[in-house]
Design a protein around this motif. Structure first.
Motif, mmCIF file in Angstrom:
data_model
loop_
_atom_site.group_PDB
_atom_site.id
_atom_site.type_symbol
_atom_site.label_atom_id
_atom_site.label_comp_id
_atom_site.label_asym_id
_atom_site.label_seq_id
_atom_site.Cartn_x
_atom_site.Cartn_y
_atom_site.Cartn_z
ATOM 1 N N UNK A 117 0.837 -1.201 0.000
ATOM 2 C CA UNK A 117 0.000 0.000 0.000
ATOM 3 C C UNK A 117 0.870 1.248 0.000
ATOM 4 N N UNK A 118 1.985 1.198 0.722
ATOM 5 C CA UNK A 118 2.897 2.336 0.737
ATOM 6 C C UNK A 118 3.427 2.643 -0.666
ATOM 7 N N UNK A 119 3.745 1.605 -1.417
ATOM 8 C CA UNK A 119 4.240 1.802 -2.778
ATOM 9 C C UNK A 119 3.122 2.258 -3.715
ATOM 10 N N UNK A 120 1.918 1.743 -3.514
ATOM 11 C CA UNK A 120 0.779 2.175 -4.328
ATOM 12 C C UNK A 120 0.509 3.663 -4.103
ATOM 13 N N UNK A 121 0.602 4.082 -2.863
ATOM 14 C CA UNK A 121 0.371 5.492 -2.528
ATOM 15 C C UNK A 121 1.340 6.391 -3.282
ATOM 16 N N UNK A 122 2.577 5.948 -3.365
ATOM 17 C CA UNK A 122 3.587 6.721 -4.093
ATOM 18 C C UNK A 122 3.362 6.646 -5.596
ATOM 19 N N UNK A 123 3.059 5.443 -6.099
ATOM 20 C CA UNK A 123 2.895 5.263 -7.540
ATOM 21 C C UNK A 123 1.706 6.036 -8.086
ATOM 22 N N UNK A 124 0.689 6.240 -7.277
ATOM 23 C CA UNK A 124 -0.488 6.999 -7.719
ATOM 24 C C UNK A 124 -0.263 8.510 -7.675
ATOM 25 N N UNK A 125 0.903 8.920 -7.236
ATOM 26 C CA UNK A 125 1.204 10.348 -7.158
ATOM 27 C C UNK A 125 0.690 11.018 -5.908
ATOM 28 N N UNK A 126 0.148 10.223 -4.979
ATOM 29 C CA UNK A 126 -0.423 10.811 -3.763
ATOM 30 C C UNK A 126 0.651 11.375 -2.843
ATOM 31 N N UNK A 129 1.777 14.625 -4.257
ATOM 32 C CA UNK A 129 0.737 15.642 -4.057
ATOM 33 C C UNK A 129 0.706 16.115 -2.609
ATOM 34 N N UNK A 130 0.896 15.174 -1.671
ATOM 35 C CA UNK A 130 0.940 15.559 -0.256
ATOM 36 C C UNK A 130 2.130 16.474 0.026
ATOM 37 N N UNK A 131 3.277 16.142 -0.563
ATOM 38 C CA UNK A 131 4.463 16.980 -0.376
ATOM 39 C C UNK A 131 4.209 18.387 -0.899
#
Length: 380
Positions: A117-126, A129-131
């Motif tokens: 899930x951590x990698x999915x969060x990054x791969x989706x650009x989330x 976007x949070x940064x």
């Protein structure tokens, strides 16, 4: 705004009616009194009608919002489960509801699924976007939502930003960032040494209250071992006390060697806190037993009280003898705790309580022992 208007209407009409009725020149005019009374009644009825209408509309709106949020979460849960377990492609665009749902899933999943899930969060650009949200001139609410998600995400890539915002001038952002950093480091694979270096620098700034610091240490969990060890050795009294209070909840056996010298600390709060750590573990190291016995004669009553509780972790005949003597302490809590611990000492403890109930030279000790025996009989 509507509530204020309704209050103004009701108070205004009541005030007008009171003025007319109390004014001798006006209350003698029946037509005027009737008119004012009619306006007052109509104003009250209209206010009640608008209040009921407002509550109905607000309830319908909030209920509709909850249904929409639940529907969105269900929809996104299906999407994320398909990505996780059916190797479905990542969605082209993920909104706030999708990001929040993904974090809800991470809280419920463990192991490889949580890492994925951590990698999915990054791969989706989330993550990017949070940064961007944290770095821009965004409103407080949007940054708070990011901090809440990052606390669950537990991604080391967020730690530099969280450290930066732990020094933010806004007190709410500063505290939430610190808590998010602590939870993230507690769940991510970050070494205790790195945790210690990071938080020692932040805590040395003395910008956080006692409650926040204790909460940070608890959130770090087992990752706080090195940090707490350093605090107990090198930090001043207030920080040591916070670390000991956190240890009562964390129960980290690795920190017991650093606790031992603090049994002889000049501050009674420190001595009492160390004893509470031993009580929480139901264990006292052999090299600390003599110090605990010595603290049964401490000049401060609450230290003696905690020393009596700590004796539950000493499997030694001397513990029973010293608790027998402590039954005659001048402080009620010391006598109470001594009797309670004796009741936990098996047959030796029960025999000592019976002996104290009939033979102890101090009448308060006899009363306390008798009371404890009565409680044991009642419970059985």
């Amino acid at each position: 705004m509507l509530a204020t208007l309704i209050v103004v209407v009701i108070l205004g009409t009541l005030g007008w009616l009171s003025y007319v009725l109390l004014n001798p020149r006006l209350n003698s005019q029946p037509d005027l009194v009737y008119l004012v009374l009619t306006v007052c009644v109509v104003g009250g009825l209209v206010s009640i009608l608008f209040t009921a209408l407002y509550e109905t509309l607000y309830f319908s709106y909030t209920e509709g919002m909850q249904r929409r949020v639940q529907s969105e979460q269900e929809r996104w849960s299906e999407v994320w489960f398909a990505v996780l377990f059916e190797k479905a492609p990542l969605p082209a665009k993920v909104d706030e509801a999708g990001a929040d749902t993904l974090m809800l899933l991470k809280e419920s999943l463990k192991g490889e699924a949580a890492d994925q899930i951590r990698e999915i969060y990054d791969a989706c650009g989330l993550l990017a976007r949070d940064q961007q949200t944290m770095g821009g001139w965004n409103v407080l609410e949007r940054r708070v939502r990011v901090l809440e998600r990052w606390a669950v995400l537990a991604d080391p890539r967020t730690h530099p930003t969280l450290v930066e915002f732990s020094l933010h001038p806004h007190p709410e952002l500063r505290r939430l960032s610190l808590l998010s950093l602590a939870r993230s480091m507690g769940f991510s694979e970050v070494g205790p040494a790195h945790v210690a270096v990071t938080f020692e620098r932040l805590l040395n700034l003395d910008r956080f209250g006692s409650g926040w610091i204790e909460q940070v240490l608890v959130l770090l969990g087992s990752s706080a071992v090195k940090l707490i060890q350093d605090i107990l050795v090198r930090f001043p009294y207030p920080m040591k006390l916070r670390a000991l209070n956190a240890l009562v909840r964390l129960r980290l056996w690795e920190c017991l060697p650093e606790c031992l010298p603090l049994l002889r600390d000049s501050n009674p709060d420190i001595r009492s806190a160390v004893l509470r750590v031993y009580s929480s573990l139901h264990y006292v190291p052999e090299d600390a037993a003599s110090d605990v016995f010595e603290l049964l004669n401490d000049p401060v009553w609450y230290v003696r009280s905690q020393a009596a509780l700590a004796c539950a972790g000493i499997n030694d005949v001397w513990a029973v003898r010293r608790l027998y003597e402590a039954l005659s302490d001048e402080a009620w809590w010391v006598r109470h705790n001594s009797a309670e611990v004796l009741a936990q000492k098996g047959e030796d403890g029960l025999q000592t309580l019976r002996k104290a109930a009939y033979e102890h030279p101090d009448r308060y000790a006899r009363d306390m022992a008798s009371k404890q025996l009565f409680v044991l009989q009642t419970d059985n």
